[in-house]
Structures are given as C-alpha cells and as structure tokens.
Design an enzyme around this catalytic site. Structure first.
Site, mmCIF file in Angstrom:
data_model
loop_
_atom_site.group_PDB
_atom_site.id
_atom_site.type_symbol
_atom_site.label_atom_id
_atom_site.label_comp_id
_atom_site.label_asym_id
_atom_site.label_seq_id
_atom_site.Cartn_x
_atom_site.Cartn_y
_atom_site.Cartn_z
ATOM 1 N N GLU A 76 0.797 -1.224 0.000
ATOM 2 C CA GLU A 76 0.000 0.000 0.000
ATOM 3 C C GLU A 76 0.834 1.280 0.000
ATOM 4 O OE1 GLU A 76 -3.263 0.539 -0.267
ATOM 5 O OE2 GLU A 76 -3.749 -1.592 -0.458
ATOM 6 N N SER A 345 -54.373 -25.184 32.143
ATOM 7 C CA SER A 345 -54.220 -25.616 33.537
ATOM 8 C C SER A 345 -52.889 -25.215 34.157
ATOM 9 C CB SER A 345 -54.389 -27.134 33.627
ATOM 10 O OG SER A 345 -55.718 -27.504 33.324
#
Length: 647
Positions: A76, A345
């Site tokens: 780079e 229930s």
C-alpha cells in the site's frame, strides 16, 4: 521529454499550492469517529456475540502480526516510513494521469492519506475532498508516530463482508487473532483492501491467490523476505473458514439487549453499535444451547409453522438464563416469550397457592361432579374435566392438582372468589390483564411465557418474587461503569405456602400426574404443571427446580390453527430435555423445607390420616398443626366403622 519535465514541474507547483491552501485552512484534527463493536458477555464471561454497524474490534499494534504490518506497507505504501504523510512521487504521478484523463482515475494515496479519509472524510472523489485529505494527512503525521498511524490504519480499513480492521478480518477469514497471522495469511489479507469483494478469498479464491502472490513478490523486491520465504508462503495451504463464531448466538436474547438500550438510553441507544461497550448479561450459554436444542428437537417432527418458546429464570435472583423466542430467528424475529396466549391448567398453581394461604390444606377435599354456576351475565357455566368427563367422587386438593381436575379447580375458585385468584396471580408475577371469572382457574386469560416463568418463581424460592434481569453491568471502552444492576426481591407469599404447593406439583411429574415421564429422565427434584387450552389449541409446561424456572409454550401464531397435542405430550418433553442438558454437571438439590412443615400420609378419598399399610395413601406437606389427626374411615376395621358413620 522536455514537455514532460515541464508538465511535472507544473504539477509540483499545483501540489505545493494545494498543500499550502489546505494546511492554512486546517490546522487541527477533528475527533475521529471510529465505530467500534460492542461485546455481549454471558454470566460466565464468555462472549455471546458482538454487535456493530461495522464489524470491528480494535487491537494494539503489538497484537498485530509483524508479517501483516510489513505486508500492508509493502503493497500500500512502500515509502511509508520515509515520507511525512505525502509521497510526492506517487502523488505527482497520480495527478499527471488524472490531468491527462480529464478525471480522477488514480489516488496516489499514502497510508496516512487513506487513514485521513477513513477517519474524517467520505468516499466521494472530488478535488476539495482531496485537498482536505492532504491537509489532514500532514496533521496526522505531526501528531502521531508511524507506529500509531499504522495501528489506526490497520484497525479502520475495510476487508469485505462487513469486517473492518485486521482483527475482525483475521477472525472472519482464518478464525485466528491478528497476532497469530502467518506470512501467507498476512499477504492474502493485505491484498484485499484494494478491492474487498473481488479479492475476498471467500468470494474469489483464484483472484485472492494471484493478489497474494503480488504482495509476496513486492515484499521480496523490498528485501523484507527472501525468495525461499516467498515461495513457501505461496504454497502454504490456507483454509478460509468465515468463522461463524462472529455470527450472533442467542439471537432473540441479543435482540432484546438492543431493545433494552433503546428503552434505557433513548437519546443515544446506538452507542451499542459504535462505542465498544462491554455488556455483561445474565444469560448462561450452556443453558441457552440446551434450550435451543430442546426446542429444535421437540418440534422437528411438526409443521414448520408450529412455533415454540422457552424462557428460563433463576428464581433466586431473576437472572434470565436462556431465551428462545421461536424456532428460526432468520424466518421470524417475533419473540414469543412476550406473546400472550391462554395457559390452560398451567394457571392452576396460583389458585392452589391462594387457597393454601387462606387456610385450605393439601388434604382439603372437594367433589368432582356435575356442577352449574350462574354467572353475572345470567348465563350458566358448567365445567367438565378432560374430554367432558367427571370423576364423580371427592378428592384432596393435592390429587386434584396433580391430576389436573377442572371441576374441582372451578369449585375451589368459586369458594375463595375469582378476585382472590386474580390477586394472587398478580402478586406472584403476572402483569397481563386478568378476567376474574370462575373459568380463570382454568387459564382462560392470556399471559406470556415470561410472566409464567416469573410467577412460578416464588414457588421455587420460598415465596420470594425476583424481578427478571437481562443486563448486570455495562462498561465503556475506558472501563467506566455506565450501569450496574442488582436483583430486586420481594416476599409475596409465605414460605410454607410455597413449599406446600411445590410438594403438590412434584406429584405432577410422578406416576399418576399429567407428566409422569419427567422424573425418570431428569433425575433431580423438580415440580411443574402442564397446560392445554380448549380444543388442544395451545400447549404449555411450566416447571422448576431450586436452580431454575422454565416456561415452555407451543402454538401457532395463527390462532385459527390448533396444536392437536397436550402440554404433557409436546411441551413437557421440551422442558425435560432442557433441564436435563442445561443442568448437566450441576449437583441435584431439593427444595428447602421450612422448619414448621410436617408430612403426613392421607387417604385420597377423605384426606384423613392414612394407616401405615395403606397402598393408596398420598404423602402431603402441612403447616405444623394443620395435618389430619383423625384416622381415615376406610382404614378403620369393619367392626368399628359404624362409629365413624355420619349421624
């Protein structure tokens, strides 16, 4: 040739004038806004997931492989260590090409310039942006050392697939921290930023290998590595894994953490994506995995549209240890632990708790027989047991609960009052609106799985209600504590009442109960209750050990569809598998027995004291002094029974 030299000189003049104007306009650096992922931890300090807009985890330069540092500089910015932010040779070449082309084709940017763009500028390619980039680069070089600039750069560049920075990229592609990258891995990663999606080895292996070779050759040209090292690296086998550990675990839980930030930090909730927070939660990854597996396995033979939810809470402190809001988060993000449905229930324990608190005992008897009740609207209500049947006999409250008798439950609710039942359900943890009808005893008001787990908590924890907790502590990148949460506890029922109902609910998991298969599988003390709504529409099981309370719900989002199975048949096995695996390796503990609790064997027919040799006797818990003293009529010798007959 003379013309080219003149052109270069002209370009140099332009560069100098741009630098002068840019630097005169920008004399300081703004604060960089680098989004940093936040980490969410479980109760044991294990990372559940990271949350981010950009998948980024910043690391020190010392935690980045030297190979990676050398590779990125080589490809780079060869003269990185020699320039002061601008490489005039590269910049001049780029400007010349751009002038000839009449548009911006090449940037000629140094690492410092790229960093300036990443930190302070947008992606647009304009002359004014370029001037700012040059000026910021010079300021960066003045403020930071080369190592600091390289560290910032490697933590900000994009490597494709949503990964920003070398640490995220290293883990994503090679499942390794950046400090462990080899020369071959480093060269491949260094080649990606030029065109992240194209050079991604996960997308285009051939292009990535060619780019890797270019990086290695450049490193060789610069005498960073020798020919032998370059060739060895080119031949090194690489395995791209796209590590799934960076994908969210516990997705429903993670989504709730984000909602938590929206609620508690409304003006800056997005900091969870950008400020590198550490979020310490109550989740237990072992239990979470057990919960996910239990739901998946329990429903795998059923239609894909049939949904399930499981939430588990530590009753001692309210810590949410596991959360499964549905079968597939990718298909539906709707979290069903907050979805309201009739619990059937499974609601009955609140009724029996209210009764015990108001002087009833486990030996109190009520008769299951056809009964009709006139309601406030003038209509008659006639409850029946499962499949419309009746037992047509008296039974103790303990038996009525563990066999889930509906007729006795409604009769008991009529005696104590539906308003009393609603009150006890509320104080124990139910927050949804309840309709105080006789049928409330059968779970006809809609509640959520989270509420049910919370409200069973006092039964498991000596009558103490714990407020559910998701987040224990939040710290920022500097280690400052943003919040620190502790349990919120409240005594809501008597410890004796909690234990007596727990003793009753233990029998649900034993022969004769509605979920008898459980006890032999989990092999530890536990209690719970099945729930099945009318016409088998929804199925529930809510159960607990001293360590954990878990609610399981199974049903369709489309309420016109029915599950077609009972709570004992489909929900209880999910709960059982979760408890077995979630508590694996943890010692089995029994529930604490209050000091004034005694036990007695009672006859199921009348609730009186059973003879020692009565094979049908039911063992039950009582507050001392309330246990039956009179022998059971059916245990009295025949010649004496006439003295016990009603006069």
């Amino acid at each position: 040739m003379k013309i080219r030299i003149t052109a270069v000189n002209i370009i140099m003049i332009i560069v100098c004038s741009l630098l002068f104007s840019g630097c005169s306009a920008i004399t300081s650096l703004p604060k960089p806004q680098i989004p940093v992922a936040s980490k969410i931890y479980d109760i044991n300090g294990k990372v559940i997931t990271t949350v981010y807009k950009q998948n980024r985890t910043s690391v020190s330069i010392n935690d980045i492989s030297p190979f990676m540092q050398e590779a990125i500089v080589a490809i780079e910015d060869t003269r990185f260590y020699n320039h002061h932010g601008l490489d005039l040779i590269s910049l001049t070449r780029a400007l010349y090409k751009n002038i000839i082309a009449g548009r911006i084709e090449e940037g000629g940017s140094t690492i410092t310039q790229q960093l300036a763009k990443n930190l302070y500028l947008g992606p647009e390619r304009t002359l004014s942006r370029k001037i700012k980039e040059l000026a910021y680069a010079i300021q960066l070089e003045r403020r930071y050392s080369k190592q600091e600039i390289l560290e910032l750069y490697l933590n900000t560049i994009y490597f494709g697939h949503g990964t920003y920075g070398i640490e995220a990229a290293s883990r994503y592609y090679f499942d390794t921290p950046a400090k462990n990258l080899t020369l071959a891995q480093s060269a491949m990663l260094a080649g990606i930023p030029r065109s992240p999606e194209y050079y991604s080895p996960a997308n285009n292996w051939e292009a990535a290998k060619k780019r890797q070779a270019i990086v290695l050759n450049r490193m060789k040209q610069l005498n960073i590595i020798n020919n032998e090292e370059a060739e060895k690296a080119k031949k090194e086998p690489l395995f791209v894994v796209k590590n799934n550990n960076w994908s969210p675990q516990a997705p429903f839980f993670t989504a709730e953490i984000i909602k938590y930030f929206k609620k508690n930090y409304p003006d800056r909730w997005e900091m969870i994506f950008t400020e590198g927070l550490s979020i310490y939660t109550t989740l237990d990854l072992q239990m979470q995995q057990a919960a996910e597996n239990a739901v998946k396995t329990g429903l795998e033979k059923y239609p894909a549209e049939l949904e399930g939810a499981l939430v588990a809470i530590d009753p001692r402190n309210g810590y949410i240890k596991a959360m499964v809001g549905g079968r597939d988060f990718n298909r539906s993000q709707y979290n069903r632990i907050y979805a309201r449905s009739q619990p059937g229930s499974a609601f009955k324990p609140f009724l029996y708790t209210a009764a015990i608190e108001r002087g009833y005992t486990a030996a109190t008897t009520l008769t299951c027989e056809p009964s009709t009740y006139r309601q406030a609207n003038g209509e008659d209500y006639a409850p029946t047991d499962y499949n419309g049947n009746y037992h047509n006999r008296p039974m103790t409250l303990k038996e009525a609960l563990y066999i889930s008798d509906n007729v006795v439950a409604v009769r008991l609710n009529n005696e104590i009052g539906p308003g009393i039942l609603a009150h006890y359900a509320k104080i124990m943890g139910i927050e949804s609106s309840l309709r105080a009808y006789l049928s409330l005893a059968l779970g006809t008001s809609e509640v959520t799985p989270l509420e049910m787990a919370r409200a069973y908590g006092p039964l498991a924890n000596n009558g103490v209600l714990a407020k559910p907790l998701l987040v224990l502590r939040v710290t920022n990148q500097q280690g400052q504590v943003l919040e620190n949460n502790t349990p919120t506890l409240k005594q809501v029922i008597k410890p004796e009442s909690a234990y007596i109902v727990t003793d009753m609910l233990k029998s649900v998991l034993s022969p004769g109960g509605t979920a008898p298969q459980i006890a032999g599988v989990i092999k530890r003390p536990a209690a719970g209750k099945t729930g099945t709504t009318e016409n088998l529409k929804d199925a529930w099981f809510v159960g607990y050990t001293p360590d954990i309370v878990a609610a399981v719900y199974v049903g369709y989002d489309d309420k016109n569809k029915i599950v077609g199975n009972t709570g004992g048949g489909i929900a209880a096995p999910i709960w059982t598998n979760f408890i077995r695996e979630g508590l694996k390796g943890k010692p089995a503990k029994d529930f604490t027995v209050p000091s004034n609790i005694v036990f007695a064997n009672i006859c199921p027919e009348d609730g009186l004291l059973a003879a020692p040799n009565n094979p049908d006797a039911i063992k039950a818990a009582f507050v001392k002094g309330t246990e039956p003293k009179t022998p059971c009529y059916f245990d009295v010798p025949l010649q004496w029974q006439e003295f016990f007959l009603p006069q």
